[in-house]
Write an enzyme that holds these catalytic residues in place. Sequence first.
Site, short mmCIF file in Angstrom:
data_model
loop_
_atom_site.label_atom_id
_atom_site.label_comp_id
_atom_site.label_asym_id
_atom_site.label_seq_id
_atom_site.Cartn_x
_atom_site.Cartn_y
_atom_site.Cartn_z
N LYS A 11 0.99 -1.22 0.64
CA LYS A 11 0.01 -0.18 0.00
C LYS A 11 0.86 1.27 -0.40
CE LYS A 11 -3.33 -2.41 2.66
NZ LYS A 11 -4.93 -2.53 4.09
N PHE A 59 -14.58 3.49 8.48
CA PHE A 59 -13.47 3.55 8.16
C PHE A 59 -13.28 3.42 6.75
CE2 PHE A 59 -13.33 -1.43 8.87
CZ PHE A 59 -13.18 -1.84 7.32
N ARG A 92 -0.77 -14.52 3.95
CA ARG A 92 -1.82 -13.66 5.80
C ARG A 92 -0.92 -14.07 6.52
NH1 ARG A 92 -6.47 -10.70 4.39
NH2 ARG A 92 -6.82 -11.03 6.31
N THR A 98 -5.29 -7.68 10.59
CA THR A 98 -5.54 -6.80 9.94
C THR A 98 -5.03 -5.44 10.80
OG1 THR A 98 -7.57 -8.15 9.10
CG2 THR A 98 -7.71 -5.24 9.24
N ARG A 109 2.51 -6.04 9.44
CA ARG A 109 1.99 -5.56 9.79
C ARG A 109 2.30 -4.51 11.20
NH1 ARG A 109 -3.89 -7.56 7.38
NH2 ARG A 109 -4.16 -6.88 5.76
N HIS A 126 -1.69 -5.17 1.80
CA HIS A 126 -3.15 -5.82 1.42
C HIS A 126 -3.12 -7.36 1.87
CE1 HIS A 126 -6.90 -7.11 0.14
NE2 HIS A 126 -6.23 -8.32 -0.79
N1 UDP Z 1 -9.40 -1.70 8.09
C1 UDP Z 1 -9.47 -0.76 9.45
N2 UDP Z 1 -9.87 -1.00 10.31
C2 UDP Z 1 -11.34 -1.68 10.42
C3 UDP Z 1 -10.75 -2.90 9.72
C4 UDP Z 1 -10.71 -2.83 8.60
O1 UDP Z 1 -8.72 0.22 8.87
O2 UDP Z 1 -11.36 -2.22 11.43
C5 UDP Z 1 -8.63 -1.39 7.05
C6 UDP Z 1 -7.33 -2.33 7.21
O3 UDP Z 1 -6.81 -1.23 6.08
C7 UDP Z 1 -7.53 -3.18 6.29
C8 UDP Z 1 -8.20 -2.35 5.17
O4 UDP Z 1 -9.32 -2.04 5.85
O5 UDP Z 1 -6.66 -3.73 5.99
C9 UDP Z 1 -9.07 -4.03 4.92
O6 UDP Z 1 -10.44 -4.45 5.80
P1 UDP Z 1 -10.19 -6.17 5.84
O7 UDP Z 1 -11.27 -6.50 6.74
O8 UDP Z 1 -10.44 -6.98 4.27
O9 UDP Z 1 -8.68 -6.64 6.39
P2 UDP Z 1 -7.50 -7.35 4.81
O10 UDP Z 1 -8.19 -8.49 4.84
O11 UDP Z 1 -6.89 -5.82 4.73
O12 UDP Z 1 -6.32 -7.82 6.69
MG MG Z 2 -9.89 -8.17 3.38
#
Ligand code: UDP
Ligand code: MG
Length: 169
Positions: A11, A59, A92, A98, A109, A126
Amino acid sequence: MEEEATLVIIKPDGLKKSLTGNVLSRLSETKLKIIGSKVIKVNRDLAEKHYSHLKKEPFYPELIKYITGALHGENRVMALIYWGKGAIGKVREIAGTTNPEEAEPVSVRGAYGRILTTGLFENVIHASSSPSEAEREIKLWFDPGEIVMDLYPSRQVDLNLKTRVWQEK
Ligand code: UDP
Ligand code: MG
């Protein structure tokens, strides 16, 4: 374990902080194969399609600003496709959860992410979360000809299309 593909996006914070090398080194521990990669600018349309399932989240507006580079003055991202056994889970695991504060400290992360004062998780990469999501995302970010494998069925079309070529000297 099934052989599968997964999409990784470094990102805008990852590029801004010069973390591409670190992230790629960490991901190479998986011994997965990179079958596609490019640096691109993310426009609003691509961002909204990529995160369409999160449209109702509080968000979401910040997230769109984040991935399009508006938060970092940096609209480049690096997109990669990794291929191999258990690719989705392996990537992952290295990415971490996340929320960067809850992520394993040694994960990407956990090591490099942070939570912004707005509450947004700025978490560097991501990574696709399931085979169906991986397919949807890879088809969104890559054309068939940009991948060195026939991942999904494709078809040839004859387009009368304007394109850019290098100018002769
Ligand atoms: N995100 C956030 N707050 C949250 C959940 C997600 O800021 O409570 C953001 C974060 O950057 C995350 C992206 O939104 O990577 C996509 O969310 P997802 O639930 O798909 O998580 P990921 O698959 O990236 O772990
Ligand atoms: Mg996701």
